[in-house]
Design an enzyme around this catalytic site. Structure first.
Site, PDB file in Angstrom:
ATOM      1  N   GLY A 153      -0.301  -1.629  -3.829  1.00 48.89           N
ATOM      2  CA  GLY A 153      -0.263  -0.166  -3.751  1.00 48.89           C
ATOM      3  C   GLY A 153       1.096   0.343  -4.212  1.00 48.89           C
ATOM      4  O   GLY A 153       1.881  -0.399  -4.824  1.00 48.89           O
ATOM      5  N   ALA A 210       3.823   0.976  -2.630  1.00 49.11           N
ATOM      6  CA  ALA A 210       4.999   0.284  -2.084  1.00 49.11           C
ATOM      7  C   ALA A 210       5.192  -1.053  -2.796  1.00 49.11           C
ATOM      8  O   ALA A 210       6.314  -1.406  -3.192  1.00 49.11           O
ATOM      9  CB  ALA A 210       4.831   0.060  -0.585  1.00 49.11           C
ATOM     10  N   ARG A 261      -1.930  17.458  11.917  1.00 47.82           N
ATOM     11  CA  ARG A 261      -3.213  16.750  12.002  1.00 47.82           C
ATOM     12  C   ARG A 261      -3.663  16.448  13.420  1.00 47.82           C
ATOM     13  O   ARG A 261      -4.839  16.554  13.736  1.00 47.82           O
ATOM     14  CB  ARG A 261      -3.053  15.404  11.294  1.00 47.82           C
ATOM     15  CG  ARG A 261      -3.637  15.455   9.952  1.00 47.82           C
ATOM     16  CD  ARG A 261      -3.432  14.185   9.232  1.00 47.82           C
ATOM     17  NE  ARG A 261      -3.352  14.578   7.836  1.00 47.82           N
ATOM     18  CZ  ARG A 261      -3.130  13.770   6.842  1.00 47.82           C
ATOM     19  NH1 ARG A 261      -2.936  12.490   7.078  1.00 47.82           N
ATOM     20  NH2 ARG A 261      -3.098  14.207   5.620  1.00 47.82           N
ATOM     21  N   GLU A 278       0.115  21.512   2.660  1.00 41.23           N
ATOM     22  CA  GLU A 278      -0.728  20.772   3.607  1.00 41.23           C
ATOM     23  C   GLU A 278      -0.242  21.055   5.023  1.00 41.23           C
ATOM     24  O   GLU A 278       0.819  21.670   5.211  1.00 41.23           O
ATOM     25  CB  GLU A 278      -0.715  19.269   3.284  1.00 41.23           C
ATOM     26  CG  GLU A 278      -1.441  18.971   1.976  1.00 41.23           C
ATOM     27  CD  GLU A 278      -1.476  17.512   1.577  1.00 41.23           C
ATOM     28  OE1 GLU A 278      -1.026  16.651   2.363  1.00 41.23           O
ATOM     29  OE2 GLU A 278      -1.928  17.218   0.463  1.00 41.23           O
ATOM     30  N   ALA A 323      -5.684   7.887  -2.691  1.00 44.11           N
ATOM     31  CA  ALA A 323      -4.942   9.051  -2.168  1.00 44.11           C
ATOM     32  C   ALA A 323      -5.286  10.306  -2.956  1.00 44.11           C
ATOM     33  O   ALA A 323      -5.349  10.286  -4.185  1.00 44.11           O
ATOM     34  CB  ALA A 323      -3.442   8.786  -2.236  1.00 44.11           C
ATOM     35  N   GLN A 324      -5.500  11.391  -2.216  1.00 48.24           N
ATOM     36  CA  GLN A 324      -5.896  12.637  -2.880  1.00 48.24           C
ATOM     37  C   GLN A 324      -4.771  13.664  -2.868  1.00 48.24           C
ATOM     38  O   GLN A 324      -4.365  14.183  -3.902  1.00 48.24           O
ATOM     39  CB  GLN A 324      -7.120  13.231  -2.159  1.00 48.24           C
ATOM     40  CG  GLN A 324      -8.365  12.389  -2.294  1.00 48.24           C
ATOM     41  CD  GLN A 324      -9.559  12.997  -1.549  1.00 48.24           C
ATOM     42  OE1 GLN A 324      -9.446  14.026  -0.911  1.00 48.24           O
ATOM     43  NE2 GLN A 324     -10.699  12.350  -1.656  1.00 48.24           N
ATOM     44  N   GLY A 325      -4.250  13.959  -1.654  1.00 52.13           N
ATOM     45  CA  GLY A 325      -3.347  15.102  -1.491  1.00 52.13           C
ATOM     46  C   GLY A 325      -2.144  15.050  -2.411  1.00 52.13           C
ATOM     47  O   GLY A 325      -1.946  15.939  -3.242  1.00 52.13           O
ATOM     48  N   GLY A 326      -1.324  14.032  -2.313  1.00 49.89           N
ATOM     49  CA  GLY A 326      -0.164  13.919  -3.180  1.00 49.89           C
ATOM     50  C   GLY A 326       1.039  13.346  -2.463  1.00 49.89           C
ATOM     51  O   GLY A 326       0.903  12.567  -1.523  1.00 49.89           O
ATOM     52  N   SER A 354       3.325   9.580   3.301  1.00 51.62           N
ATOM     53  CA  SER A 354       3.145   8.127   3.242  1.00 51.62           C
ATOM     54  C   SER A 354       3.441   7.540   1.861  1.00 51.62           C
ATOM     55  O   SER A 354       4.117   6.514   1.757  1.00 51.62           O
ATOM     56  CB  SER A 354       1.739   7.730   3.691  1.00 51.62           C
ATOM     57  OG  SER A 354       0.786   8.494   3.022  1.00 51.62           O
ATOM     58  N   GLU A 388       2.526   1.285   4.348  1.00 49.33           N
ATOM     59  CA  GLU A 388       1.778   1.473   5.600  1.00 49.33           C
ATOM     60  C   GLU A 388       1.926   0.287   6.559  1.00 49.33           C
ATOM     61  O   GLU A 388       1.840   0.447   7.776  1.00 49.33           O
ATOM     62  CB  GLU A 388       0.297   1.727   5.288  1.00 49.33           C
ATOM     63  CG  GLU A 388      -0.488   2.211   6.488  1.00 49.33           C
ATOM     64  CD  GLU A 388      -1.892   2.704   6.159  1.00 49.33           C
ATOM     65  OE1 GLU A 388      -2.190   2.924   4.969  1.00 49.33           O
ATOM     66  OE2 GLU A 388      -2.698   2.852   7.100  1.00 49.33           O
ATOM     67  N   HIS A 437      -7.888  11.242  10.342  1.00 52.01           N
ATOM     68  CA  HIS A 437      -7.820  12.414   9.457  1.00 52.01           C
ATOM     69  C   HIS A 437      -8.895  13.388   9.918  1.00 52.01           C
ATOM     70  O   HIS A 437     -10.022  12.975  10.185  1.00 52.01           O
ATOM     71  CB  HIS A 437      -8.054  11.976   8.016  1.00 52.01           C
ATOM     72  CG  HIS A 437      -7.691  13.034   7.008  1.00 52.01           C
ATOM     73  ND1 HIS A 437      -8.424  14.185   6.849  1.00 52.01           N
ATOM     74  CD2 HIS A 437      -6.664  13.113   6.117  1.00 52.01           C
ATOM     75  CE1 HIS A 437      -7.859  14.927   5.901  1.00 52.01           C
ATOM     76  NE2 HIS A 437      -6.786  14.304   5.443  1.00 52.01           N
ATOM     77  N   ARG A 485       1.976  11.194  11.707  1.00 53.42           N
ATOM     78  CA  ARG A 485       2.523  11.283  10.346  1.00 53.42           C
ATOM     79  C   ARG A 485       2.252  12.653   9.731  1.00 53.42           C
ATOM     80  O   ARG A 485       1.132  13.161   9.774  1.00 53.42           O
ATOM     81  CB  ARG A 485       1.888  10.202   9.461  1.00 53.42           C
ATOM     82  CG  ARG A 485       2.342  10.240   8.026  1.00 53.42           C
ATOM     83  CD  ARG A 485       1.729   9.120   7.239  1.00 53.42           C
ATOM     84  NE  ARG A 485       0.297   9.248   7.155  1.00 53.42           N
ATOM     85  CZ  ARG A 485      -0.354   9.906   6.187  1.00 53.42           C
ATOM     86  NH1 ARG A 485       0.332  10.506   5.222  1.00 53.42           N
ATOM     87  NH2 ARG A 485      -1.670   9.953   6.174  1.00 53.42           N
ATOM     88  N   HIS A 492      -7.780   6.844   9.414  1.00 57.07           N
ATOM     89  CA  HIS A 492      -7.184   7.093   8.099  1.00 57.07           C
ATOM     90  C   HIS A 492      -5.887   6.333   7.862  1.00 57.07           C
ATOM     91  O   HIS A 492      -5.634   5.857   6.774  1.00 57.07           O
ATOM     92  CB  HIS A 492      -6.939   8.601   7.979  1.00 57.07           C
ATOM     93  CG  HIS A 492      -6.360   9.054   6.679  1.00 57.07           C
ATOM     94  ND1 HIS A 492      -6.983   8.838   5.471  1.00 57.07           N
ATOM     95  CD2 HIS A 492      -5.211   9.740   6.392  1.00 57.07           C
ATOM     96  CE1 HIS A 492      -6.255   9.361   4.491  1.00 57.07           C
ATOM     97  NE2 HIS A 492      -5.168   9.893   5.021  1.00 57.07           N
TER      98      HIS A 492
HETATM   99  C1  SIN Z   1      -5.116  14.165   2.236  1.00 56.47           C
HETATM  100  O1  SIN Z   1      -5.220  14.373   1.028  1.00 56.47           O
HETATM  101  O2  SIN Z   1      -5.527  14.952   3.080  1.00 56.47           O
HETATM  102  C2  SIN Z   1      -4.475  12.900   2.692  1.00 56.47           C
HETATM  103  C3  SIN Z   1      -3.042  12.995   2.541  1.00 56.47           C
HETATM  104  C4  SIN Z   1      -2.385  12.089   3.525  1.00 56.47           C
HETATM  105  O3  SIN Z   1      -3.045  11.364   4.249  1.00 56.47           O
HETATM  106  O4  SIN Z   1      -1.163  12.148   3.603  1.00 56.47           O
END
Ligand code: SIN
Length: 547
Positions: free
Chosen positions: A27, A29, A290, A126, A59-62, A391, A375, A243, A386, A351
């Site tokens: 990944g 890391a 979260r 976020e 991974a989606q968010g960024g 991450s 992780e 999540h 977190r 998650h």
């Molecule tokens: C998300 O896209 O919601 C996940 C991002 C994360 O877990 O930091």
């Protein structure tokens, strides 16, 4: 369940490789450590599957970094600490937020596809971030874009030797020092001693321990389990982050994540009655941290007697949703759901493992020669909860630090390590052979129903009894990937349940129904575990000098 096993395999010929730096895990890391270390050293990068079968890839968010106008590492520091609910290591957080912006800018040079408008990087928002600070690529395809770019850099631009389909059975230790790892090749079944002066553990998380997870199939917690067997300190295992918005439809192998960035762009959470409920729980509404969102969802689901709530993006523009969230929209379409016109059923889903192998701010574990990053590590940056998108940043920042630190081992041991030869003592387990698939179903069932998002003393005690029974019943005559994984998951599941039972309070992601409040006096501290010396992996994982 601490000893590693190579049942019925001990008389086989072992292949052998030697490296200056051995990186376990592909990944962000692992690849960052491998690419960086390869500038000076001979590096082997081993992945259990392919570089695309990682949590990073999904991974989606960024990636969060204080690079926007009006932002600062100081603000990022405050947000991270606040989310972490009193357990963050401030020094580690300072490293993360101060070094993060430069690491992200360097990554952008390798990965040109971060989203921009008119040449300016676009920053997403976020939960629990006080302002937009998430860089993303391909809309919600950040993980796959970053993976492709790093993989190309590792394959083409550097001297990293990449080995895919290598399952790590155990770390090799000699007189308490890590010397590499023993691996099983999943294509031909061969065993290999990978001898190295420095080993970097970057094997990711353990969501599969719960069965229902956003994590890929390889996330079975092998890294934490093997480090624990080797004598490394591990901590915070009870802090498993759920999540809030996993897609709540049956029959998914890996649960479809519905990125928090959607709420960042204005999507709502609604209960079965169609009401928005988050504002009653926190003034930040859907963008609370979260843990707070998950608690509110659980309360709402309990009150209504349902197992999900809904995510509502129907008030957002359909064309824009498609462009900004191509992965989510495509994933939902596979389940016959349309983000633009329908309410999407969502529920908390396992998650991220906040706990892991204890490291200092240079990624050093308590076992000499062994580093951990990503992780699998517990650097202390996440505390008890977190902050979203911290991450990938953690992997980037701390792997860079590992690379800057490894000289201390390579210089000191010199050629000695490469000349060592090893015997692996036989460790055959005898008796009736268990079915690994069945054992795994039992284990994940226990974890999901008794050690899940909302915990109680009676459930945790029951879980420990059941996990103990499973551990004592299990016998494997022939060991393969599935068997090793179940043993590792049992080790981890048992320790998670033990720590969750010990921590008699609710803090961050650890929610106790019977102890609903934070108890700073007793519990503003970590639970750290370390195997007593006589129980450490003296067996197969321990390598011995011949003669
Ligand atoms: C998300 O896209 O919601 C996940 C991002 C994360 O877990 O930091």
């Amino acid at each position: 369940m601490t000893r590693p096993y190579v049942a019925s395999r001990a008389d086989e010929v072992l292949h052998r490789r030697s490296f200056d730096v051995l990186v376990l895990g592909g990944g962000i890391a692992g690849m960052t450590a491998a690419i960086g270390a390869a500038r000076r050293w001979r590096v082997g990068l081993l992945t259990q599957s392919t570089l695309e079968e990682t949590t990073t890839f999904l991974a989606q968010g960024g990636i969060a970094a204080a690079i926007g106008e009006g932002d600062s590492p100081g603000l990022h520091f405050e947000d991270t600490l606040k989310a972490g609910a009193g357990l963050c290591d401030e020094e580690a957080v300072r490293v993360l937020v101060n070094e993060g912006p430069d690491r992200v800018r360097e990554l952008m040079e390798i990965c040109p596809r971060f989203d921009k408008v008119d040449g300016q990087i676009v920053l997403g928002r976020e939960g629990a971030h006080s302002l937009p600070r998430i860089v993303h690529a391909g809309g919600d395809a950040t993980g796959s874009e970053v993976t492709s770019a790093l993989a190309e850099a590792a394959r083409l631009g550097s001297r990293v030797q990449l080995y895919e389909d290598e399952f790590v059975i155990d770390l090799l230790t000699l007189e308490g020092r890590c010397m590499g790892a023993l691996t099983l090749n999943l294509a031909d079944g061969g065993l290999t001693l990978n001898v190295a002066m420095v080993t970097v553990l970057a094997t990711g998380g353990a969501g599969q321990v719960y069965g229902r997870t956003t994590n890929p199939a390889v996330a079975t917690g092998d890294g934490v389990a093997m480090a624990y067997r080797a004598g490394a300190a591990v901590r915070d295992l009870e802090f498993v982050q759920f999540h809030p918005t996993g897609l709540a439809v049956p029959g998914q192998k890996t649960v479809q994540l519905i990125t928090e960035a959607l709420r960042g762009e204005g999507a709502y959470l609604r209960n079965a009655a169609g009401e928005r409920f988050m504002t009653a729980h926190d003034p930040r509404g859907e963008l609370a941290s979260r843990d707070i969102v998950v608690r509110a969802m659980v309360a709402e689901m309990r009150r209504e007697g349902t197992d999900h709530v809904f995510l509502d993006a129907t008030h957002l523009d359909a064309g824009w949703l498609q462009q900004r969230f191509p992965s989510v929209t495509a994933g939902l379409r596979e389940h016959g759901l349309d983000l633009a016109t329908q309410l999407i059923p969502v529920a908390p889903v396992c998650h991220y493992f906040i706990g892991g192998v204890v490291t200092d701010v240079w990624g050093r574990t308590t076992v000499p020669g062994l580093y951990a990053s990503g992780e699998v590590a517990s650097t202390g940056v996440h505390g008890a909860n977190r902050l979203a998108s911290n991450s990938l940043l953690e992997g980037l920042v701390f792997s860079d630090r590992v690379v800057r630190d490894v000289d201390r081992y390579i210089g000191r041991l010199g050629e000695d390590v490469r000349r060592l030869s090893f015997d692996i003592p036989e460790a055959v387990m005898r008796g009736r052979s268990s079915d690994a698939g069945e054992a795994r179903r039992r284990l994940t069932g226990i974890m999901q129903s008794e050690v899940g998002v909302l915990r109680r003393r009676e459930d945790l005690q029951k879980a420990l009894v059941e996990l103990g029974e499973l551990t004592s019943e299990i016998r494997f005559d022939v060991m393969g990937e599935a068997e090793y994984q179940v043993l590792n998951m049992l080790t981890l599941g048992t320790q998670i349940a033990k720590c969750a039972l010990l921590r008699e309070e609710s803090r961050g992601v650890h929610l106790r129904d019977d102890f609903p409040d934070v108890d700073d006096e007793r519990w503003r501290r970590h639970i750290t575990l370390r195997l007593p010396e006589h129980e450490r992996s003296e067996g197969v994982g321990e390598v011995r000098r011949r003669g």
